[in-house]
Design a protein around this motif. Structure first.
Motif, PDB file in Angstrom:
ATOM      1  N   ARG A  79       0.811  -1.216   0.000  1.00 27.40           N
ATOM      2  CA  ARG A  79       0.000   0.000   0.000  1.00 27.40           C
ATOM      3  C   ARG A  79       0.842   1.262   0.000  1.00 27.40           C
ATOM      4  O   ARG A  79       0.404   2.304  -0.442  1.00 27.40           O
ATOM      5  N   ARG A  80       2.052   1.175   0.511  1.00 26.69           N
ATOM      6  CA  ARG A  80       2.927   2.351   0.569  1.00 26.69           C
ATOM      7  C   ARG A  80       4.206   2.055  -0.190  1.00 26.69           C
ATOM      8  O   ARG A  80       4.791   1.003  -0.036  1.00 26.69           O
ATOM      9  N   TRP A  81       4.610   3.017  -0.977  1.00 25.69           N
ATOM     10  CA  TRP A  81       5.774   2.840  -1.836  1.00 25.69           C
ATOM     11  C   TRP A  81       6.899   3.734  -1.356  1.00 25.69           C
ATOM     12  O   TRP A  81       7.220   4.740  -1.968  1.00 25.69           O
ATOM     13  N   HIS A  82       7.497   3.385  -0.238  1.00 25.69           N
ATOM     14  CA  HIS A  82       8.559   4.222   0.317  1.00 25.69           C
ATOM     15  C   HIS A  82       9.840   4.144  -0.488  1.00 25.69           C
ATOM     16  O   HIS A  82      10.594   5.099  -0.533  1.00 25.69           O
TER      17      HIS A  82
ATOM     18  N   ARG B 298       9.022  11.559   5.354  1.00 25.37           N
ATOM     19  CA  ARG B 298       8.089  10.557   4.857  1.00 25.37           C
ATOM     20  C   ARG B 298       7.254  10.024   5.996  1.00 25.37           C
ATOM     21  O   ARG B 298       7.731   9.910   7.114  1.00 25.37           O
ATOM     22  N   GLU B 299       6.008   9.679   5.684  1.00 26.44           N
ATOM     23  CA  GLU B 299       5.135   9.088   6.701  1.00 26.44           C
ATOM     24  C   GLU B 299       5.597   7.688   7.016  1.00 26.44           C
ATOM     25  O   GLU B 299       6.078   6.969   6.170  1.00 26.44           O
ATOM     26  N   GLN B 300       5.426   7.292   8.244  1.00 22.47           N
ATOM     27  CA  GLN B 300       5.771   5.919   8.639  1.00 22.47           C
ATOM     28  C   GLN B 300       4.546   5.089   8.756  1.00 22.47           C
ATOM     29  O   GLN B 300       3.523   5.425   9.111  1.00 22.47           O
TER      30      GLN B 300
ATOM     31  N   SER C   2       7.820  11.291  -6.271  1.00 23.05           N
ATOM     32  CA  SER C   2       8.623  11.282  -5.043  1.00 23.05           C
ATOM     33  C   SER C   2       9.049  12.689  -4.660  1.00 23.05           C
ATOM     34  O   SER C   2       9.016  13.059  -3.489  1.00 23.05           O
TER      35      SER C   2
ATOM     36  N   PHE D  82       5.963  14.611  -3.387  1.00 25.91           N
ATOM     37  CA  PHE D  82       5.608  14.138  -2.054  1.00 25.91           C
ATOM     38  C   PHE D  82       6.604  14.671  -1.026  1.00 25.91           C
ATOM     39  O   PHE D  82       6.229  15.139   0.036  1.00 25.91           O
TER      40      PHE D  82
END
Length: 112
Positions: free
Chosen positions: A25-28, A110-112, A99, A102
């Motif tokens: 769901r998250r593409w860090h 970045r959100e964790q 990126s 964002f």
């Protein structure tokens, strides 16, 4: 026997690709994003394989669709998979831009 294996392969691609895509769901990182794109491609490829192999199975078992209709729809399925592949490739190329946007919006955090 080949058609059964082809259908199983298509369902395997669809199931495994779908599970992987839903889990990411998250593409860090870029690596996770690439894996997400590949899993989506497996979903598209598996769907195409199921459609084409299913039509060929029907053609051999009950004689429908006829050869010209089968050839037409096989071409359409291949063209749809190609268009899906190009769309995913374009989406992959936009990752650096997204990126940066964002990163600029969140002040580099970045959100964790």
């Amino acid at each position: 026997m080949n058609l059964i294996l082809s259908l199983l392969f298509g369902f395997g691609q669809l199931i495994i690709g779908g599970i992987l895509a839903l889990r990411m769901r998250r593409w860090h990182t870029f690596r996770i994003f690439v894996l997400f794109i590949v899993s989506l491609w497996f979903v598209g490829s598996g769907t195409t394989e199921i459609i084409v192999s299913g039509m060929e199975t029907c053609q051999r078992l009950i004689g429908t669709p006829d050869a010209s209709t089968f050839t037409l729809w096989r071409g359409r399925a291949d063209a749809a998979l190609l268009a899906f592949t190009v769309a995913l490739s374009i989406f992959l190329c936009t990752h650096p831009i997204r990126s940066r946007l964002f990163s600029a919006r969140t002040g580099g955090k970045r959100e964790q």
